[in-house]
Scaffold this motif. Structure first.
Motif, PDB file in Angstrom:
ATOM      1  N   LEU A  19      -3.210   4.666   7.490  1.00  0.00           N
ATOM      2  CA  LEU A  19      -2.373   3.461   7.548  1.00  0.00           C
ATOM      3  C   LEU A  19      -2.115   2.948   8.956  1.00  0.00           C
ATOM      4  O   LEU A  19      -1.914   1.752   9.144  1.00  0.00           O
ATOM      5  CB  LEU A  19      -1.036   3.681   6.841  1.00  0.00           C
ATOM      6  CG  LEU A  19      -1.092   3.683   5.316  1.00  0.00           C
ATOM      7  CD1 LEU A  19       0.307   3.835   4.734  1.00  0.00           C
ATOM      8  CD2 LEU A  19      -1.749   2.425   4.780  1.00  0.00           C
ATOM      9  N   ILE A  61       5.082   6.404  -1.979  1.00  0.00           N
ATOM     10  CA  ILE A  61       5.928   6.894  -0.886  1.00  0.00           C
ATOM     11  C   ILE A  61       7.272   6.173  -0.941  1.00  0.00           C
ATOM     12  O   ILE A  61       7.343   4.960  -0.828  1.00  0.00           O
ATOM     13  CB  ILE A  61       5.260   6.666   0.484  1.00  0.00           C
ATOM     14  CG1 ILE A  61       3.936   7.422   0.547  1.00  0.00           C
ATOM     15  CG2 ILE A  61       6.185   7.091   1.619  1.00  0.00           C
ATOM     16  CD1 ILE A  61       3.077   7.054   1.735  1.00  0.00           C
ATOM     17  N   GLU A  96       0.833  -1.200   0.000  1.00  0.00           N
ATOM     18  CA  GLU A  96       0.000   0.000   0.000  1.00  0.00           C
ATOM     19  C   GLU A  96       0.872   1.256   0.000  1.00  0.00           C
ATOM     20  O   GLU A  96       0.586   2.225  -0.704  1.00  0.00           O
ATOM     21  CB  GLU A  96      -0.940   0.014   1.213  1.00  0.00           C
ATOM     22  CG  GLU A  96      -1.800   1.251   1.322  1.00  0.00           C
ATOM     23  CD  GLU A  96      -2.748   1.480   0.157  1.00  0.00           C
ATOM     24  OE1 GLU A  96      -3.088   2.654  -0.086  1.00  0.00           O
ATOM     25  OE2 GLU A  96      -3.157   0.512  -0.509  1.00  0.00           O
ATOM     26  N   ILE A  97       1.947   1.236   0.761  1.00  0.00           N
ATOM     27  CA  ILE A  97       2.860   2.383   0.803  1.00  0.00           C
ATOM     28  C   ILE A  97       3.484   2.600  -0.577  1.00  0.00           C
ATOM     29  O   ILE A  97       3.567   3.731  -1.066  1.00  0.00           O
ATOM     30  CB  ILE A  97       3.935   2.181   1.899  1.00  0.00           C
ATOM     31  CG1 ILE A  97       3.278   2.296   3.281  1.00  0.00           C
ATOM     32  CG2 ILE A  97       5.083   3.167   1.751  1.00  0.00           C
ATOM     33  CD1 ILE A  97       4.147   1.834   4.430  1.00  0.00           C
ATOM     34  N   LYS A  98       3.894   1.515  -1.233  1.00  0.00           N
ATOM     35  CA  LYS A  98       4.469   1.618  -2.579  1.00  0.00           C
ATOM     36  C   LYS A  98       3.427   2.128  -3.565  1.00  0.00           C
ATOM     37  O   LYS A  98       3.729   2.944  -4.439  1.00  0.00           O
ATOM     38  CB  LYS A  98       5.018   0.265  -3.025  1.00  0.00           C
ATOM     39  CG  LYS A  98       6.292  -0.129  -2.314  1.00  0.00           C
ATOM     40  CD  LYS A  98       6.732  -1.515  -2.703  1.00  0.00           C
ATOM     41  CE  LYS A  98       7.915  -1.940  -1.848  1.00  0.00           C
ATOM     42  NZ  LYS A  98       8.201  -3.364  -1.972  1.00  0.00           N
ATOM     43  N   LYS A  99       2.173   1.640  -3.435  1.00  0.00           N
ATOM     44  CA  LYS A  99       1.095   2.059  -4.323  1.00  0.00           C
ATOM     45  C   LYS A  99       0.858   3.570  -4.204  1.00  0.00           C
ATOM     46  O   LYS A  99       0.523   4.237  -5.171  1.00  0.00           O
ATOM     47  CB  LYS A  99      -0.189   1.292  -3.999  1.00  0.00           C
ATOM     48  CG  LYS A  99      -1.290   1.517  -4.989  1.00  0.00           C
ATOM     49  CD  LYS A  99      -2.513   0.628  -4.873  1.00  0.00           C
ATOM     50  CE  LYS A  99      -2.807   0.031  -3.554  1.00  0.00           C
ATOM     51  NZ  LYS A  99      -4.110  -0.648  -3.489  1.00  0.00           N
ATOM     52  N   ARG A 100       1.048   4.111  -3.007  1.00  0.00           N
ATOM     53  CA  ARG A 100       0.885   5.550  -2.779  1.00  0.00           C
ATOM     54  C   ARG A 100       2.087   6.357  -3.281  1.00  0.00           C
ATOM     55  O   ARG A 100       2.082   7.578  -3.235  1.00  0.00           O
ATOM     56  CB  ARG A 100       0.669   5.829  -1.292  1.00  0.00           C
ATOM     57  CG  ARG A 100      -0.640   5.285  -0.767  1.00  0.00           C
ATOM     58  CD  ARG A 100      -0.824   5.616   0.687  1.00  0.00           C
ATOM     59  NE  ARG A 100      -2.046   5.030   1.205  1.00  0.00           N
ATOM     60  CZ  ARG A 100      -2.631   5.412   2.323  1.00  0.00           C
ATOM     61  NH1 ARG A 100      -2.100   6.388   3.044  1.00  0.00           N
ATOM     62  NH2 ARG A 100      -3.727   4.828   2.737  1.00  0.00           N
ATOM     63  N   SER A 159       3.572  12.361   6.369  1.00  0.00           N
ATOM     64  CA  SER A 159       2.996  12.653   5.058  1.00  0.00           C
ATOM     65  C   SER A 159       2.706  11.386   4.271  1.00  0.00           C
ATOM     66  O   SER A 159       3.557  10.500   4.166  1.00  0.00           O
ATOM     67  CB  SER A 159       3.952  13.528   4.238  1.00  0.00           C
ATOM     68  OG  SER A 159       4.137  14.765   4.859  1.00  0.00           O
ATOM     69  N   GLY A 160       1.475  11.302   3.748  1.00  0.00           N
ATOM     70  CA  GLY A 160       1.084  10.185   2.893  1.00  0.00           C
ATOM     71  C   GLY A 160       0.585   8.956   3.625  1.00  0.00           C
ATOM     72  O   GLY A 160       0.183   7.983   3.008  1.00  0.00           O
TER      73      GLY A 160
END
Length: 112
Positions: free
Chosen positions: A86, A43, A37-41, A81-82
């Motif tokens: 989560l 970040i 999910e972090i990669k998809k965003r 941020s971002g």
């Protein structure tokens, strides 16, 4: 499947080993989902800011925070941020980024 090799310590009863291993596998699968999910965003770098929130938390209804404040503890607010949503994201029941951060409190990055 993207997780890490870990050493599980302190299992006193052999019949609990399968349960402990299942939990650890589930925990790591949850962390892999969080990572995805972090990669998809998009970040790639974590930008955060911390502020002392002790004064505004003095009237909190939270028993945990009340105890901390009564003992002279401080409350720190962290803005990342971002990462909206989560900390409470639960890919599997009981597996949350916020819980993982609390578990790792006081450990260095190399210790996990």
């Amino acid at each position: 499947m993207g997780g890490q090799v870990v050493e599980v310590k302190g299992v006193q009863k052999l019949n609990l080993i399968a349960k402990v291993v299942r939990y650890e596998a589930t925990r790591q699968m949850g962390l892999v989902k969080l990572s995805e999910e972090i990669k998809k965003r998009g970040i790639t770098e974590v930008a955060c800011e911390s502020k002392d929130a002790t004064k505004i938390m003095k009237g909190t209804p939270s028993p945990v925070l009340k105890r901390i404040l009564e003992k002279g503890g401080v409350v720190t607010c962290l803005s990342v941020s971002g990462f909206a949503g989560l900390l409470g994201f639960e890919p599997f029941p009981g597996i949350r980024l916020g819980k993982e951060l609390a578990r790792s409190r006081g450990r260095t990055a190399s210790e996990g």
